[in-house]
Motif scaffolding. Structure first.
Motif, PDB file in Angstrom:
ATOM      1  N   VAL A  93       2.842   1.547  -3.065  1.00 14.42           N
ATOM      2  CA  VAL A  93       2.790   2.680  -2.139  1.00 14.42           C
ATOM      3  C   VAL A  93       3.548   2.352  -0.865  1.00 14.42           C
ATOM      4  N   GLU A  94       3.358   1.143  -0.346  1.00 12.70           N
ATOM      5  CA  GLU A  94       4.056   0.724   0.868  1.00 12.70           C
ATOM      6  C   GLU A  94       5.573   0.698   0.647  1.00 12.70           C
TER       7      GLU A  94
ATOM      8  N   THR B 183       1.023  -4.775  -6.575  1.00  8.89           N
ATOM      9  CA  THR B 183      -0.252  -4.074  -6.642  1.00  8.89           C
ATOM     10  C   THR B 183       0.005  -2.618  -6.287  1.00  8.89           C
ATOM     11  N   TYR B 184      -0.984  -1.774  -6.493  1.00 13.22           N
ATOM     12  CA  TYR B 184      -0.807  -0.356  -6.181  1.00 13.22           C
ATOM     13  C   TYR B 184      -0.507  -0.173  -4.695  1.00 13.22           C
ATOM     14  N   ASP B 185      -1.208  -0.887  -3.846  1.00 12.56           N
ATOM     15  CA  ASP B 185      -0.988  -0.768  -2.399  1.00 12.56           C
ATOM     16  C   ASP B 185       0.420  -1.208  -2.012  1.00 12.56           C
ATOM     17  N   GLU B 186       0.896  -2.291  -2.619  1.00 15.92           N
ATOM     18  CA  GLU B 186       2.259  -2.757  -2.337  1.00 15.92           C
ATOM     19  C   GLU B 186       3.293  -1.738  -2.811  1.00 15.92           C
TER      20      GLU B 186
END
Length: 91
Positions: free
Chosen positions: A20-21, A15-18
């Motif tokens: 970025v992390e 996902t986008y959040d993953e």
């Protein structure tokens, strides 16, 4: 993303959040790689990179390439000469 949403050609979908992390973890480790900024190499850029690499080969790399190319050229010219000799003999 769920397994159903991930296309078959990808081994892992984030996902986008993953993403970025993961990008933050990589940058904290000191690597010069960014997951978020990586773009596929275009055809023109690939040709330019290849040309740049060929222009700046070391002498040993040039010799490594030139020797087999010289052998192939010698074989090719020998075959051409043989055909011309046969043509001249039978004309």
């Amino acid at each position: 993303m769920t397994e159903a949403e991930c296309p078959d050609e990808f081994e892992l979908c984030l996902t986008y959040d993953e993403a970025v992390e993961l990008d933050e973890l990589i940058s904290e480790a000191g690597a010069d790689y960014s997951v978020m900024e990586s773009q596929p190499l275009g055809d023109v850029e690939a040709v330019a990179n290849f040309t740049w690499q060929v222009l700046f080969l070391t002498p040993w790399e040039l010799a490594y390439i030139a020797l087999p190319m010289s052998v192939l050229a010698f074989y090719g010219l020998s075959i051409y000469l043989a055909f011309k000799w046969i043509q001249k003999k039978f004309s």
